[in-house]
Design a protein around this motif. Sequence first.
Motif, PDB file in Angstrom:
ATOM      1  N   ALA A   1       0.674  -1.096   0.053  1.00 24.56           N
ATOM      2  CA  ALA A   1       0.027  -0.096   0.028  1.00 24.56           C
ATOM      3  C   ALA A   1       1.124   1.123   0.051  1.00 24.56           C
ATOM      4  CB  ALA A   1      -0.936  -0.072   1.115  1.00 24.56           C
ATOM      5  N   TRP A   2       0.274   2.365  -0.465  1.00 27.82           N
ATOM      6  CA  TRP A   2       0.814   3.787  -0.555  1.00 27.82           C
ATOM      7  C   TRP A   2       0.385   4.545   0.337  1.00 27.82           C
ATOM      8  CZ3 TRP A   2       1.766   5.604  -6.385  1.00 27.82           C
ATOM      9  CH2 TRP A   2       2.662   4.810  -6.964  1.00 27.82           C
ATOM     10  N   THR A   3       1.336   5.497   0.757  1.00 33.92           N
ATOM     11  CA  THR A   3       0.641   6.413   1.584  1.00 33.92           C
ATOM     12  C   THR A   3      -0.218   7.570   0.604  1.00 33.92           C
ATOM     13  OG1 THR A   3       2.455   7.846   1.399  1.00 33.92           O
ATOM     14  CG2 THR A   3       2.709   6.268   3.153  1.00 33.92           C
ATOM     15  N   GLY A   4      -1.090   8.242   1.637  1.00 35.78           N
ATOM     16  CA  GLY A   4      -1.922   9.233   1.031  1.00 35.78           C
ATOM     17  C   GLY A   4      -0.797  10.423   0.401  1.00 35.78           C
TER      18      GLY A   4
ATOM     19  N   ALA B   1       5.362   9.060 -22.741  1.00 35.25           N
ATOM     20  CA  ALA B   1       5.656   8.794 -24.101  1.00 35.25           C
ATOM     21  C   ALA B   1       4.754   7.666 -24.615  1.00 35.25           C
ATOM     22  CB  ALA B   1       7.164   8.272 -24.381  1.00 35.25           C
ATOM     23  N   ASP B   2       5.289   6.559 -25.105  1.00 37.65           N
ATOM     24  CA  ASP B   2       4.078   5.425 -25.570  1.00 37.65           C
ATOM     25  C   ASP B   2       3.919   4.491 -24.731  1.00 37.65           C
ATOM     26  OD1 ASP B   2       6.696   4.389 -26.098  1.00 37.65           O
ATOM     27  OD2 ASP B   2       6.087   3.871 -28.329  1.00 37.65           O
ATOM     28  N   GLU B   3       4.377   4.462 -23.443  1.00 34.84           N
ATOM     29  CA  GLU B   3       4.198   3.294 -22.611  1.00 34.84           C
ATOM     30  C   GLU B   3       3.482   3.766 -21.395  1.00 34.84           C
ATOM     31  OE1 GLU B   3       7.999   1.747 -21.411  1.00 34.84           O
ATOM     32  OE2 GLU B   3       8.322   0.722 -23.442  1.00 34.84           O
ATOM     33  N   ALA B   4       2.703   3.092 -20.651  1.00 34.33           N
ATOM     34  CA  ALA B   4       1.871   3.474 -19.411  1.00 34.33           C
ATOM     35  C   ALA B   4       2.355   2.023 -18.519  1.00 34.33           C
ATOM     36  CB  ALA B   4       0.644   3.382 -19.791  1.00 34.33           C
ATOM     37  N   GLU B   5       1.878   2.779 -17.263  1.00 33.59           N
ATOM     38  CA  GLU B   5       2.389   1.729 -16.141  1.00 33.59           C
ATOM     39  C   GLU B   5       0.856   1.630 -15.150  1.00 33.59           C
ATOM     40  OE1 GLU B   5       5.479   0.954 -12.582  1.00 33.59           O
ATOM     41  OE2 GLU B   5       5.430   2.923 -13.459  1.00 33.59           O
ATOM     42  N   LEU B   6       0.391   0.450 -14.831  1.00 30.00           N
ATOM     43  CA  LEU B   6      -0.654   0.282 -13.873  1.00 30.00           C
ATOM     44  C   LEU B   6       0.194   0.501 -12.384  1.00 30.00           C
ATOM     45  CD1 LEU B   6      -3.460  -0.162 -12.975  1.00 30.00           C
ATOM     46  CD2 LEU B   6      -2.953  -2.359 -13.103  1.00 30.00           C
ATOM     47  N   LEU B   7      -0.004   1.405 -11.860  1.00 31.29           N
ATOM     48  CA  LEU B   7       0.448   1.822 -10.347  1.00 31.29           C
ATOM     49  C   LEU B   7      -0.057   1.192  -9.311  1.00 31.29           C
ATOM     50  CD1 LEU B   7       1.188   5.555 -11.054  1.00 31.29           C
ATOM     51  CD2 LEU B   7       3.106   4.082 -11.375  1.00 31.29           C
ATOM     52  N   LEU B   8      -1.264   1.053  -9.410  1.00 30.98           N
ATOM     53  CA  LEU B   8      -2.048   0.509  -8.179  1.00 30.98           C
ATOM     54  C   LEU B   8      -3.393   0.145  -8.645  1.00 30.98           C
ATOM     55  CD1 LEU B   8      -1.461   3.179  -5.364  1.00 30.98           C
ATOM     56  CD2 LEU B   8      -0.687   0.715  -5.281  1.00 30.98           C
TER      57      LEU B   8
ATOM     58  N   GLY C   1     -13.393   0.173  -5.355  1.00 28.80           N
ATOM     59  CA  GLY C   1     -12.072  -0.248  -5.911  1.00 28.80           C
ATOM     60  C   GLY C   1     -11.592   1.280  -6.644  1.00 28.80           C
ATOM     61  N   PHE C   2     -10.150   1.093  -6.996  1.00 25.70           N
ATOM     62  CA  PHE C   2      -9.603   2.087  -7.936  1.00 25.70           C
ATOM     63  C   PHE C   2      -8.482   1.569  -8.586  1.00 25.70           C
ATOM     64  CE2 PHE C   2      -6.825   2.209  -4.164  1.00 25.70           C
ATOM     65  CZ  PHE C   2      -5.793   2.342  -4.688  1.00 25.70           C
ATOM     66  N   ALA C   3      -8.004   2.304  -9.475  1.00 20.35           N
ATOM     67  CA  ALA C   3      -6.760   2.012 -10.377  1.00 20.35           C
ATOM     68  C   ALA C   3      -6.192   3.459 -10.680  1.00 20.35           C
ATOM     69  CB  ALA C   3      -7.210   1.234 -11.878  1.00 20.35           C
ATOM     70  N   LEU C   4      -4.926   3.467 -10.417  1.00 17.18           N
ATOM     71  CA  LEU C   4      -4.158   4.497 -10.695  1.00 17.18           C
ATOM     72  C   LEU C   4      -2.727   4.028 -11.603  1.00 17.18           C
ATOM     73  CD1 LEU C   4      -3.554   7.464  -9.479  1.00 17.18           C
ATOM     74  CD2 LEU C   4      -1.786   6.397  -7.937  1.00 17.18           C
ATOM     75  N   ALA C   5      -2.904   4.969 -12.873  1.00 14.78           N
ATOM     76  CA  ALA C   5      -2.035   4.622 -13.746  1.00 14.78           C
ATOM     77  C   ALA C   5      -1.243   5.972 -14.373  1.00 14.78           C
ATOM     78  CB  ALA C   5      -2.557   4.007 -15.013  1.00 14.78           C
TER      79      ALA C   5
ATOM     80  N   LEU D   1       1.779  -1.675 -22.024  1.00 14.02           N
ATOM     81  CA  LEU D   1       1.219  -1.283 -20.609  1.00 14.02           C
ATOM     82  C   LEU D   1       2.053  -2.248 -19.864  1.00 14.02           C
ATOM     83  CD1 LEU D   1      -0.630   0.196 -18.693  1.00 14.02           C
ATOM     84  CD2 LEU D   1      -2.418  -1.793 -19.118  1.00 14.02           C
ATOM     85  N   HIS D   2       2.624  -1.778 -18.697  1.00 16.09           N
ATOM     86  CA  HIS D   2       3.331  -2.663 -17.703  1.00 16.09           C
ATOM     87  C   HIS D   2       2.608  -2.489 -16.357  1.00 16.09           C
ATOM     88  CE1 HIS D   2       6.748  -2.356 -20.394  1.00 16.09           C
ATOM     89  NE2 HIS D   2       6.413  -1.438 -20.574  1.00 16.09           N
ATOM     90  N   LEU D   3       2.893  -3.371 -15.445  1.00 15.76           N
ATOM     91  CA  LEU D   3       2.410  -3.460 -14.164  1.00 15.76           C
ATOM     92  C   LEU D   3       3.489  -4.330 -13.315  1.00 15.76           C
ATOM     93  CD1 LEU D   3       1.045  -6.409 -13.170  1.00 15.76           C
ATOM     94  CD2 LEU D   3      -0.802  -5.495 -14.758  1.00 15.76           C
ATOM     95  N   GLU D   4       3.514  -4.267 -12.105  1.00 12.27           N
ATOM     96  CA  GLU D   4       4.387  -4.887 -11.119  1.00 12.27           C
ATOM     97  C   GLU D   4       3.414  -5.569 -10.131  1.00 12.27           C
ATOM     98  OE1 GLU D   4       8.695  -3.759 -10.153  1.00 12.27           O
ATOM     99  OE2 GLU D   4       7.630  -2.952  -8.645  1.00 12.27           O
ATOM    100  N   VAL D   5       3.714  -6.728  -9.569  1.00  8.49           N
ATOM    101  CA  VAL D   5       2.938  -7.467  -8.672  1.00  8.49           C
ATOM    102  C   VAL D   5       3.767  -8.429  -7.793  1.00  8.49           C
ATOM    103  CG1 VAL D   5       2.144  -9.046 -10.191  1.00  8.49           C
ATOM    104  CG2 VAL D   5       0.647  -8.769  -8.442  1.00  8.49           C
TER     105      VAL D   5
END
Length: 154
Positions: A32-35, A68-75, A60-64, A107-111
């Motif tokens: 989890a991230w802080t506020g 440039a031409d790449e994206a990341e799903l952060l949460l 629920g929520f998604a933060l991304a 699109l990238h993500l980390e888990v």
Amino acid sequence: MTLTELREGGTQDLVEVSHIMEDAFDARFGEAWTGAQCLGMLSLPGVWLVIASLDGQDVGFALARVIADEAELLLLATRPSARRRGVAGALLRAVVAEAQGRGVVQLHLEVREGNDAVRLYRREGFEKVGERKNYYRGKMGQAFDAHTYARELR
């Protein structure tokens, strides 16, 4: 099944985002991230927040972000009470659609290794492309590996 409603989120939603994270993320894993982290990220260009609700309650929520031409799903998080109801899938597909609309090609993500969300990511076309050993630090100091996934959007 109840229809998941999605809306664009903003800084006004960060208190609720924090509550969702408290419910969704097990503190043992340190994910989890802080506020303040969420606010800092949301203030950057190319970052967007999607909020999901069921029966009028934010669940629920998604933060991304796009660079440039790449994206990341952060949460991506859903309250335990809303799991297995299509919320996470709807959020992920919304992020994919927004990223495609912004011209993203990958699109990238980390888990965390062992996270049940991997099934969703694989079902939605993500493939494992790497890992970071001992990336997450749990509440008791234990380390957990992070796995990186990616999906081509074109």
